[in-house]
Design a protein around this motif. Structure first.
Motif, short mmCIF file in Angstrom:
data_model
loop_
_atom_site.label_atom_id
_atom_site.label_comp_id
_atom_site.label_asym_id
_atom_site.label_seq_id
_atom_site.Cartn_x
_atom_site.Cartn_y
_atom_site.Cartn_z
N ASN A 280 -68.62 -95.03 -64.63
CA ASN A 280 -66.98 -94.26 -63.99
C ASN A 280 -67.23 -93.82 -62.94
OD1 ASN A 280 -65.00 -96.15 -65.13
ND2 ASN A 280 -64.85 -94.35 -66.80
N GLY A 281 -69.19 -94.11 -62.60
CA GLY A 281 -69.42 -93.10 -61.50
C GLY A 281 -68.98 -93.45 -59.92
N PRO A 282 -69.39 -92.97 -59.20
CA PRO A 282 -69.42 -92.45 -57.39
C PRO A 282 -69.18 -93.87 -56.93
CG PRO A 282 -71.58 -91.57 -57.58
CD PRO A 282 -70.92 -91.70 -59.05
N SER A 283 -68.49 -94.47 -56.24
CA SER A 283 -68.58 -95.99 -55.87
C SER A 283 -70.14 -96.03 -54.60
CB SER A 283 -67.59 -96.01 -54.83
OG SER A 283 -66.91 -95.72 -53.82
N ASP A 284 -70.50 -94.73 -54.21
CA ASP A 284 -71.28 -95.17 -53.39
C ASP A 284 -72.99 -94.31 -54.14
OD1 ASP A 284 -70.71 -92.47 -53.60
OD2 ASP A 284 -71.38 -91.83 -51.73
N LEU A 285 -73.05 -94.93 -54.79
CA LEU A 285 -74.07 -94.75 -55.96
C LEU A 285 -75.32 -95.70 -55.46
CD1 LEU A 285 -74.44 -94.90 -59.84
CD2 LEU A 285 -74.94 -96.62 -58.80
N GLN A 286 -75.45 -96.49 -55.09
CA GLN A 286 -76.25 -97.32 -54.55
C GLN A 286 -76.77 -96.52 -53.66
OE1 GLN A 286 -73.63 -99.32 -54.85
NE2 GLN A 286 -74.51 -100.98 -56.58
N LEU A 287 -76.15 -95.99 -52.83
CA LEU A 287 -77.00 -95.77 -51.50
C LEU A 287 -77.22 -94.23 -51.98
CD1 LEU A 287 -76.36 -95.32 -48.07
CD2 LEU A 287 -74.21 -94.49 -48.41
N ARG A 288 -76.50 -93.16 -52.68
CA ARG A 288 -77.17 -92.12 -52.79
C ARG A 288 -78.79 -92.02 -53.52
NH1 ARG A 288 -72.40 -89.26 -55.76
NH2 ARG A 288 -73.31 -87.77 -55.76
N VAL A 323 -86.86 -89.24 -61.19
CA VAL A 323 -85.88 -88.49 -61.87
C VAL A 323 -85.22 -87.47 -61.91
CG1 VAL A 323 -86.09 -87.85 -64.65
CG2 VAL A 323 -87.31 -90.10 -63.96
N ASP A 324 -86.13 -86.96 -61.16
CA ASP A 324 -85.96 -85.05 -60.61
C ASP A 324 -84.63 -85.73 -59.52
OD1 ASP A 324 -87.49 -83.51 -62.54
OD2 ASP A 324 -88.73 -82.90 -61.02
N LEU A 325 -84.65 -86.41 -58.79
CA LEU A 325 -84.10 -86.61 -57.98
C LEU A 325 -82.86 -87.13 -58.26
CD1 LEU A 325 -86.61 -87.94 -54.99
CD2 LEU A 325 -85.41 -85.42 -55.02
N LEU A 326 -82.99 -88.01 -59.82
CA LEU A 326 -81.87 -88.82 -60.14
C LEU A 326 -80.75 -87.38 -60.52
CD1 LEU A 326 -83.12 -91.82 -61.71
CD2 LEU A 326 -81.53 -91.63 -59.27
N GLY A 327 -81.78 -86.55 -61.02
CA GLY A 327 -80.88 -85.83 -61.48
C GLY A 327 -80.11 -84.23 -61.11
N GLN A 328 -80.86 -84.39 -59.39
CA GLN A 328 -80.38 -83.72 -59.01
C GLN A 328 -78.36 -84.37 -58.55
OE1 GLN A 328 -82.46 -82.81 -55.87
NE2 GLN A 328 -83.64 -82.22 -57.07
N LEU A 329 -78.86 -85.67 -58.37
CA LEU A 329 -77.37 -86.33 -58.19
C LEU A 329 -76.70 -86.34 -59.33
CD1 LEU A 329 -78.99 -89.17 -56.22
CD2 LEU A 329 -77.41 -87.08 -55.31
N ASP A 330 -76.64 -85.77 -60.13
CA ASP A 330 -75.99 -85.92 -61.89
C ASP A 330 -76.10 -87.72 -62.19
OD1 ASP A 330 -75.54 -83.97 -62.37
OD2 ASP A 330 -73.82 -83.69 -60.57
N PHE A 331 -77.20 -88.07 -62.32
CA PHE A 331 -76.97 -89.59 -62.94
C PHE A 331 -78.30 -89.29 -63.85
CE2 PHE A 331 -76.33 -91.34 -58.37
CZ PHE A 331 -75.26 -91.45 -58.43
N GLU A 332 -77.91 -89.89 -64.98
CA GLU A 332 -79.25 -90.03 -66.27
C GLU A 332 -79.97 -91.21 -66.61
OE1 GLU A 332 -77.76 -88.59 -69.99
OE2 GLU A 332 -76.49 -86.74 -68.87
N PRO A 333 -80.99 -91.37 -66.14
CA PRO A 333 -81.83 -92.51 -65.30
C PRO A 333 -82.40 -93.04 -66.90
CG PRO A 333 -82.76 -90.96 -64.68
CD PRO A 333 -81.73 -90.65 -64.48
N VAL A 334 -82.09 -94.20 -67.48
CA VAL A 334 -82.72 -94.78 -68.55
C VAL A 334 -84.52 -94.93 -67.86
CG1 VAL A 334 -83.45 -96.89 -70.11
CG2 VAL A 334 -81.04 -95.45 -69.59
N VAL A 335 -85.62 -94.16 -68.52
CA VAL A 335 -86.95 -94.44 -67.59
C VAL A 335 -87.83 -95.12 -69.02
CG1 VAL A 335 -88.41 -92.68 -67.00
CG2 VAL A 335 -86.38 -92.27 -66.58
N ARG A 336 -88.31 -96.55 -68.41
CA ARG A 336 -89.42 -96.77 -69.17
C ARG A 336 -90.90 -96.74 -68.51
NH1 ARG A 336 -87.91 -102.06 -72.28
NH2 ARG A 336 -86.33 -102.02 -70.98
N ARG A 337 -91.17 -96.13 -68.64
CA ARG A 337 -93.02 -96.15 -67.94
C ARG A 337 -93.57 -96.91 -68.82
NH1 ARG A 337 -93.82 -90.49 -66.24
NH2 ARG A 337 -91.76 -89.54 -66.76
N GLY A 338 -94.58 -97.13 -68.27
CA GLY A 338 -96.28 -98.33 -69.42
C GLY A 338 -95.64 -99.20 -68.83
#
Ligand code: ADP
Ligand code: ASP
Ligand code: MG
Length: 410
Positions: A280-288, A323-338
């Motif tokens: 239910n996050g912000p509608s401008d998620l992609q832009l941010r 990942v830090d930047l996404l955290g600052q925007l209050d997003f919790e990304p699923v991170v798939r490394r490798g």
């Protein structure tokens, strides 16, 4: 009289015996009466004394505090050593030669140290040496600003020096000499039965190069394509004719090229997939998200924007910052490394049904999950786990018959 630009990569110059092969190619064209401009890279690969990475290693101990201007001065030394050593070899064989820095050859760049762009090439000095029947050896990967500061063109930039000089001098051909027989259907270090292609179009090799096939730098291909200068990628260590790169129309009219559905594979390692679910996050998620990445100079790829969120990839090196930047925007990304990005490339796949089906079937049969996919008119990309890369490349190479089929035009 023909004018040929020859470019020799690091492994072609690394020791006395490989430099004898370089000499052979120069002598052959020189004796045939061609005018020659020879572009050289730094000798050898990482770990060898004068390689670009070894020069970088010299300052790493100081916390890499060298300012960009001085770093470019350091990096430019590798190519200068190659140019002068090759000049001494030619002179010892009685072949008149002169060695020039990029700046002395007239390559003018902007002032972006480490990734400078060529703004102009003033050919007068090279033309004078050529008229005097000298072989002109130019240190690749470098130029100079209008103010005379030495700059470098970005890693792998000697290819760019070669095609840019070819374009400026209106060369008949640019020969890129390297340690493989030409452009192959896949990187031979990963696919043992990869086959050399006799001809490819600028567009196809551009796609391969942009997607990780480091046999030639994509910017070098763009410059050659714009100027319409043919390029040949060939081996320093054999007399094979290698792979001709020119426009599709000219290849078709010579009857040596056809639109193969799939021409080759390329890959990029060290990729991280980031998935942000919107909820239910912000509608401008992609832009941010994309604004934050752009502001911090993080290059994003494989972007998939959906109403429910976004998936995209960044390089391993940029992952922590992203990942830090996404955290600052209050997003919790699923991170798939490798992860690794595999590209299936072919000028004739546009509108051909079934290419994706072959990819999915080959990877599914090999038990390799696809995390994401995308396509354009001449490329299909799939994202997989890097640990599956060798198997995936081999499976796709076989599935498209690249190990069997005659290479282009043969
Ligand atoms: P150079 O020092 O001559 O510039 P590079 O290492 O930059 O050489 O490029 C040559 C290497 O490119 C080859 O050794 C090969 O492993 C790699 N390569 C990747 N993809 C391909 C491909 N499709 N065809 C040929 N070589 C490839
Ligand atoms: N020596 C430079 C590099 O390693 C340029 C080149 O090889 O093309 O990136
Ligand atoms: Mg190279």
């Amino acid at each position: 009289m023909d004018l040929i630009v020859q470019k020799f990569g690091g492994t072609s110059l690394s020791d006395e015996s490989s430099r004898r092969h370089v000499l052979r190619h120069i002598t052959r064209e020189h004796e045939a009466g061609s005018r020659l401009v020879v572009v050289v890279s730094a000798m050898g690969r990482s770990g060898e004394p004068y390689a670009t990475d070894s020069l970088l290693e010299l300052v790493r101990a100081n916390g890499d505090m060298l300012p960009p201007r001085e770093k470019d001065l350091l990096l430019s030394c590798g190519e200068l050593i190659s140019a002068t050593v090759l000049c001494s070899l030619l002179c010892s064989e009685g072949i008149p030669a002169v060695a020039l820095t990029g700046g002395q050859a007239g390559i003018v760049t902007d002032g972006r140290f480490g990734s400078a762009r060529i703004s102009e090439i003033r050919t007068d000095r090279m033309q004078k040496h050529l008229a005097d029947k000298q072989v002109v050896i130019v240190a690749g990967f470098q130029g100079a600003t209008e103010g005379g500061e030495t700059t470098t063109l970005g890693r792998g930039g000697s290819d760019t020096s070669a095609t840019a000089l070819g374009a400026a001098l209106n060369a008949d051909i640019v020969d890129i000499y390297t340690d493989v027989d030409g452009i192959l259907t896949a990187d031979p270090r990963w696919v043992s039965d990869a086959r050399p292609l006799s001809a490819v179009s600028y567009e196809e090799i551009c796609n391969m190069a942009q997607n990780g096939a480091k046999v030639i730098h994509p910017r070098a291909v763009e410059i050659a394509m714009k100027a319409g200068i043919p390029v040949r990628v060939r081996s320093t260590f054999s007399d094979g004719v290698g792979t001709l790169v020119t426009n599709a129309k000219s290849l078709r009219s010579q009857g040596i090229w056809y639109d193969k559905t799939v021409t080759g594979l390329a890959h990029v390692r060290g990729v991280t997939q980031l998935a942000v679910v919107n909820g239910n996050g912000p509608s401008d998620l992609q832009l941010r998200i994309f604004r934050a990445m752009a502001t911090h100079g993080i290059s994003v790829d494989f972007i998939n924007v959906m109403p429910t969120g976004v998936h995209y990839t960044v390089s391993e090196a940029d992952t922590d910052t992203a990942v830090d930047l996404l955290g600052q925007l209050d997003f919790e990304p699923v991170v798939r490394r490798g992860c690794a990005k595999v590209s299936v490339i072919g000028g004739g796949m546009n509108g051909e049904p079934g290419v994706m089906a072959v990819i999915v079937e080959a990877l599914t049969n090999a038990g390799i999950p696809i995390f994401q996919s995308a396509d354009s008119n001449a490329t299909i990309w799939v994202l997989i786990a890097e640990r599956n890369l060798a198997e995936a490349l081999q499976a796709l190479h076989s599935a498209f018959g690249l190990h069997l089929s005659p290479a282009q035009g043969t």
